[in-house]
Design a protein around this motif. Sequence first.
Motif, PDB file in Angstrom:
ATOM      1  N   HIS A 179       0.935  -1.407  -0.552  1.00  0.00           N
ATOM      2  CA  HIS A 179      -0.136   0.334  -0.059  1.00  0.00           C
ATOM      3  C   HIS A 179       0.550   1.694   0.092  1.00  0.00           C
ATOM      4  N   LYS A 180       1.920   1.386   0.570  1.00  0.00           N
ATOM      5  CA  LYS A 180       3.172   1.986   0.535  1.00  0.00           C
ATOM      6  C   LYS A 180       4.036   2.525  -1.435  1.00  0.00           C
ATOM      7  N   ARG A 181       3.577   1.780  -2.624  1.00  0.00           N
ATOM      8  CA  ARG A 181       3.329   2.249  -3.648  1.00  0.00           C
ATOM      9  C   ARG A 181       2.374   3.301  -4.132  1.00  0.00           C
ATOM     10  N   ASP A 182       1.508   3.977  -3.252  1.00  0.00           N
ATOM     11  CA  ASP A 182       0.388   4.324  -3.295  1.00  0.00           C
ATOM     12  C   ASP A 182       1.284   6.136  -3.483  1.00  0.00           C
ATOM     13  N   ARG A 183       0.761   6.655  -5.113  1.00  0.00           N
ATOM     14  CA  ARG A 183       0.928   8.170  -5.100  1.00  0.00           C
ATOM     15  C   ARG A 183       1.234   8.996  -3.872  1.00  0.00           C
ATOM     16  N   SER A 184      -0.219   9.264  -2.918  1.00  0.00           N
ATOM     17  CA  SER A 184      -0.602   9.866  -1.664  1.00  0.00           C
ATOM     18  C   SER A 184      -0.015   9.606  -0.930  1.00  0.00           C
ATOM     19  N   TYR A 185       0.907   8.399  -1.003  1.00  0.00           N
ATOM     20  CA  TYR A 185       1.476   7.609   0.638  1.00  0.00           C
ATOM     21  C   TYR A 185       2.480   8.163   0.564  1.00  0.00           C
ATOM     22  N   ILE A 186       3.244   7.989  -0.945  1.00  0.00           N
ATOM     23  CA  ILE A 186       4.941   8.598  -0.946  1.00  0.00           C
ATOM     24  C   ILE A 186       4.953  10.003  -0.421  1.00  0.00           C
ATOM     25  N   VAL A 187       3.557  10.648  -1.738  1.00  0.00           N
ATOM     26  CA  VAL A 187       4.575  12.087  -1.428  1.00  0.00           C
ATOM     27  C   VAL A 187       4.304  12.808   0.195  1.00  0.00           C
ATOM     28  N   GLY A 188       2.669  11.890   0.425  1.00  0.00           N
ATOM     29  CA  GLY A 188       2.690  12.420   2.290  1.00  0.00           C
ATOM     30  C   GLY A 188       3.834  12.245   2.952  1.00  0.00           C
ATOM     31  N   HIS A 189       4.874  10.821   2.308  1.00  0.00           N
ATOM     32  CA  HIS A 189       5.642  10.889   3.932  1.00  0.00           C
ATOM     33  C   HIS A 189       7.335  11.522   3.434  1.00  0.00           C
ATOM     34  N   LEU A 190       7.809  11.972   2.012  1.00  0.00           N
ATOM     35  CA  LEU A 190       8.565  11.626   1.458  1.00  0.00           C
ATOM     36  C   LEU A 190       9.129  13.299   1.555  1.00  0.00           C
ATOM     37  N   TYR A 191       7.766  14.413   1.112  1.00  0.00           N
ATOM     38  CA  TYR A 191       8.097  15.487   0.229  1.00  0.00           C
ATOM     39  C   TYR A 191       7.983  16.530   1.636  1.00  0.00           C
TER      40      TYR A 191
END
Length: 458
Positions: A179-191
């Motif tokens: 589920h962490k492959r989702d763009r929203s998850y990545i943007v929300g945690h990395l940026y």
Amino acid sequence: MFVEDLLARWVGVDIPPRAKSGSGIDPLPAIWSSSRMADLLSQASEFSNSSGNPSPQYPSLVSFIGGTGSGKSTLIKSLIRLDGRTHPTSKPAMEPIPSSQSTAAALSSTSSDIHLYLDPLTAGDEEPLLLADSEGLDGGNPISLRIFEEGKMRQEDGEKAADLPCKYKLGSIGWATGHKRDRSYIVGHLYPRFLYTFSDVICFVTANSREITKDATALLRWASTGYERTLNQRTPPALVIVMNQANHVPDNPEWKDPDAAIDFWFKELDRNQEVHEFVELRKELSEKGMDISKPSEILKRYYSSFKLVWIPRNTVNGNGLHAEIYSQLQRLHKEIRSAAETNHKLKAAANLLLSTATFQVYIKKALSHFATKELAAFDLEAAAGLVRPAPVIFREHVIAVLLLLKEGMGIHDEKELFGKLASLIAAAVGFLAYQKNENGVPRLCLNNFLKHLMLNSC
């Protein structure tokens, strides 16, 4: 126009298509950085040199965050155009692409990833402002990214695409599986981790002045992601809240004052102490021995200073409204610049002020770290040991030894760390005293070196 958007992309995420059914594991998303910052800083340097007073530059990063449709891109565009300013070089000033104001499109992010722009007014200064336009807090699949990926650009746009800044893959995002492959998850945690770590000023843009609790919750969630996983930052970023296109502004002249306005905002926020996020954070901080009773006190842990500037909504028949908007935009620029200068002084005192060259090295190291380690903190002081040139003067040697003891020998307890350092300093002082044929008790010899040892950076 969306290629203009791509020209300004600075940091982003690529998510490849999933593997076909039964053909293996999905390929990992990757994080990349472009030459955008280097290009802008080169232009700033050219302008500084042409002014007849060339000097080293230490850029300030100002990050604009907020929900999709809050007006971040429009706001940056307005700041770039203040006073009819143009780009200091022969190249035109590229500006953000505002989202459509239609109801449907306003819910979809126009720009993808993080874009970077140079503030023309400060381009030739010792501390030029770099304005980062981050995609909406909720991530998603932005319009410009879809158009580029689907190959729907016009022919003339395709020609412009040849001028896109160089793009460098910094590594696969190792934790972006399931589920962490989702763009929203990545943007929300990395940026948030990236922008919080390196920004001098955070501009939180909101289009609804009545949702103070919702905005504060978003700010807490965003900042905590970076705050808890950054070591030796020394000074957190300043926060400027921008009530953009505000309809409901109190009929009070003091509301135009950024200090009075933020006081009002905090008072309204503290009326809602039982919001779930605040209750949970208060409980967590209480377990760490921190007695915090108000939501505003929690928020103040994450930012070094606070201001609030409102930008009124533009209307066709607004008498004097254009002048009011212009005045508030000037005020916003003034507050941003002042906050950035204050943070730079604090960073200089902590020996963490980044030049045009070292800034880019730090950023690449940090992004690579964030891509491989989802939860491990990024240590700015440790990164400094990899970036700094070889020590020359006594204090630089002391800092280098501290870092070596901490990272090379794994000593993290401050008492033990300085205990080990004390014997090394004593040996160095004794040796230098012998070389200079200085007589006397050790305490007298040490006095000659105290001015080198009393450092904030130590």
